[in-house]
Design an enzyme around this catalytic site. Structure first.
Site, short mmCIF file in Angstrom:
data_model
loop_
_atom_site.label_atom_id
_atom_site.label_comp_id
_atom_site.label_asym_id
_atom_site.label_seq_id
_atom_site.Cartn_x
_atom_site.Cartn_y
_atom_site.Cartn_z
N ASP A 129 2.29 -7.01 2.26
CA ASP A 129 1.09 -6.25 2.63
C ASP A 129 1.52 -5.01 3.44
OD1 ASP A 129 -1.50 -5.41 2.85
OD2 ASP A 129 -2.14 -6.94 4.28
N HIS B 203 0.87 -1.17 0.00
CA HIS B 203 0.00 0.00 0.00
C HIS B 203 0.91 1.23 0.00
CE1 HIS B 203 -3.70 -2.32 0.89
NE2 HIS B 203 -2.84 -3.14 1.47
N HIS C 62 -2.62 -12.48 1.51
CA HIS C 62 -2.24 -12.68 2.92
C HIS C 62 -2.94 -13.83 3.62
CE1 HIS C 62 -5.85 -10.27 3.22
NE2 HIS C 62 -5.24 -9.14 2.92
N ARG D 83 -0.31 4.32 -0.60
CA ARG D 83 -1.14 5.39 -0.01
C ARG D 83 -1.33 6.64 -0.84
NH1 ARG D 83 -3.32 1.80 3.28
NH2 ARG D 83 -2.22 1.38 5.22
O1 DOR Z 1 -3.92 -4.72 7.90
C1 DOR Z 1 -4.34 -4.33 6.81
N1 DOR Z 1 -4.09 -3.07 6.35
N2 DOR Z 1 -5.07 -5.17 6.08
C2 DOR Z 1 -5.70 -4.78 4.96
O2 DOR Z 1 -6.34 -5.57 4.34
C3 DOR Z 1 -5.64 -3.37 4.52
C4 DOR Z 1 -4.42 -2.70 5.02
C5 DOR Z 1 -4.48 -1.20 4.88
O3 DOR Z 1 -4.76 -0.73 3.77
O4 DOR Z 1 -4.20 -0.51 5.85
ZN ZN Z 2 -6.05 -7.29 2.63
ZN ZN Z 3 -3.26 -5.19 1.69
#
Ligand code: DOR
Ligand code: ZN
Ligand code: ZN
Length: 358
Positions: A307, A64, A234, A66
Site C-alpha cells: 500500500d 499508489h 490492507h 500517483r
Molecule cells: O493510508 C492510505 N493512503 N490509505 C489509503 O487507503 C489510501 C492511501 C493514499 O492513496 O494515500
Molecule cells: Zn486503502
Molecule cells: Zn491503497
C-alpha cells in the site's frame, strides 16, 4: 545473451523448489534450473550467487504511483524505481489518481507511461465506480480490454451495498477480482488513529477496529451472494482476519493482503505525533498485530502488499489531524519483513518469498 546465476539458494514456491542450484537465463527467459550448469566459454555473463537467495521477481499488488495528477507526490518513473530498488519486478497501481483510472483512456495512459518511463512491470487497477464516487459502476469490459487486472475504489469504501453487489456481479462476468478498501465511515468519522488505550492517552480521536470488521463482513456476505472474487485490501484487525478465515472455510471466494507496517508497527508509536505514522487503516494495537501474524502463518492472509502511498512534504509536515494518510513501503518492505519476521523466526524464507510472489 546468456546469463548464468550460480550457486544461489533457489526458492520458487510455485514449483516447490528450495535448493542450491544454478539458473540459466537466455534472452531474458529462464532456460534451465539445475545443479552445476557448466559455464561454456565466454558466451555470457556469470553471477556468483553463493550465500544469496535467487527468487522470482517480487510482486506488489497494491501501490499508489500517483500519476496522472499527483506527480508532486510520486510518478511512474520514481515509483517504479523505488519498486526495483526494493526487489519488486511487478506492481499493480491503484486508480485514485486525477483523473481516476475509471475509463480505457486513463488506463491506456498509465500503461503507455509505464512502458516509456517505468523500470518494472506495471498493471493498472481500474475503479469500481466512476470517479470513485460510489454511485455508478465503471465500464468494466473496457477497463479489462485496456489492461486493468482488477477493480478497486481504494482510498475509500464502496459504501452502498447495492452498488457493490452490482459491481461484483459485473466483475465476475469478466473474472476481475474486486479489491475492497474496508471501512464503515459512520464509525470512522474524523478518527485519527486506532481507538484504544493509546488514542485516549494521546488525545486523538479513535477509529475502532470494528469499522473495518463491519465492512469486511459485509463484503464477505456479498461475495457469498454473488460468487465473485472479493479481495480485502490492507487487513489490519483481528476480527477481520477471523471473518476471512471462517469465510474461506465455507468456500467463499475471498482473499486478502496485509501491509508490512500493519505487521510490525504498533499504535503506541503514534505518540511521536509524527504524521509519517498516519495511515489508513490505522496502525493497530499489539493484540491485532499478533492476530495478523497468526493469520499470515495459517494461510488466511494470501499476500504481503505495501500500500505504498507517498505524499509531498507539506501533506505530512503539519498537525496530525491535518496530515494525509499514507506510508511509503516499496523500498523497505522486504527488508522490514526479513528483519522483523524472518530473522525473529516468525516466518521462514520460503514463506516470505511465497507471500511476495504468489
Ligand atoms: O493510508 C492510505 N493512503 N490509505 C489509503 O487507503 C489510501 C492511501 C493514499 O492513496 O494515500
Ligand atoms: Zn486503502
Ligand atoms: Zn491503497
Amino acid at each position: 545473451m546468456k546469463l548464468l546465476i550460480k550457486g544461489g539458494r533457489v526458492i520458487d514456491p510455485e514449483n516447490h523448489i528450495d535448493e542450491i542450484m544454478d539458473v540459466l537465463v537466455a534472452d531474458g527467459r529462464i532456460e534451465e534450473i539445475k545443479k552445476d550448469i557448466a559455464i561454456k566459454g565466454a558466451e555470457g555473463k556469470v553471477i556468483d550467487a553463493n550465500g544469496k537467495l535467487v527468487c522470482p521477481g517480487f510482486i506488489d499488488m497494491h501501490v499508489h504511483l500517483r500519476e496522472p495528477g499527483y506527480e508532486y507526490k510520486e510518478d511512474i518513473a520514481s515509483g517504479t524505481r523505488a519498486a526495483a530498488a526494493g526487489g519488486f519486478t511487478t506492481v499493480c497501481c491503484m486508480p485514485n489518481t486525477d483523473p481516476v483510472i475509471d475509463n480505457a483512456a486513463v488506463a491506456a495512459f498509465v500503461r503507455e507511461r509505464a512502458a516509456k518511463s517505468g523500470v518494472v512491470n506495471v498493471f493498472p487497477i481500474g475503479a469500481i465506480t466512476k470517479k470513485q464516487a460510489g454511485t455508478e459502476i465503471t465500464e468494466m469490459a473496457e477497463l479489462l480490454a485496456a489492461g486493468c487486472i482488477a477493480l478497486s475504489d481504494d482510498g475509500k469504501p464502496v459504501t452502498d451495498a447495492g452498488v457493490m453487489r452490482n459491481a461484483l456481479n459485473y466483475a465476475k462476468m469478466f473474472s476481475l477480482p474486486v479489491l475492497s478498501h474496508c471501512e464503515e465511515m459512520s464509525l470512522v468519522r474524523d478518527g485519527q488513529m486506532h481507538e484504544g488505550y493509546y488514542s485516549t492517552i494521546y488525545g486523538l480521536k479513535g477509529i475502532p477496529a470494528e469499522a473495518e470488521e463491519l465492512m469486511v463482513n459485509r463484503d464477505i456476505i456479498l461475495a457469498r451472494l454473488t460468487a465473485a472474487h472479493v479481495h480485502i485490501c490492507h487487513v489490519s484487525a483481528q476480527g477481520s482476519v477471523e471473518a476471512i478465515r471462517a469465510a474461506k472455510k465455507q468456500g467463499i471466494n475471498v482473499t486478502c493482503e496485509v501491509t508490512p507496517h500493519h505487521l510490525v508497527l504498533p499504535d503506541e508509536i503514534v505518540g511521536s505525533y509524527d504524521a509519517d505514522t498516519k495511515v489508513n487503516p490505522p496502525l493497530r494495537s499489539e493484540e491485532h498485530i499478533a492476530a495478523l501474524h497468526k493469520a499470515l502463518l495459517d494461510g488466511t492472509i494470501d499476500a504481503i502488499a505495501t500500500d505504498h502511498a507517498p505524499h509531498n512534504r507539506d501533506s505530512k509536515d503539519c498537525e496530525y489531524d491535518l496530515a494525509a494518510n499514507g506510508i511509503s513501503g516499496l523500498e523497505t518492505a522486504v527488508a522490514v519483513i526479513m528483519d522483523r519476521l524472518v530473522l525473529k523466526g516468525i516466518l521462514s524464507i520460503p514463506q516470505m518469498v511465497s507471500l511476495f510472489t504468489m
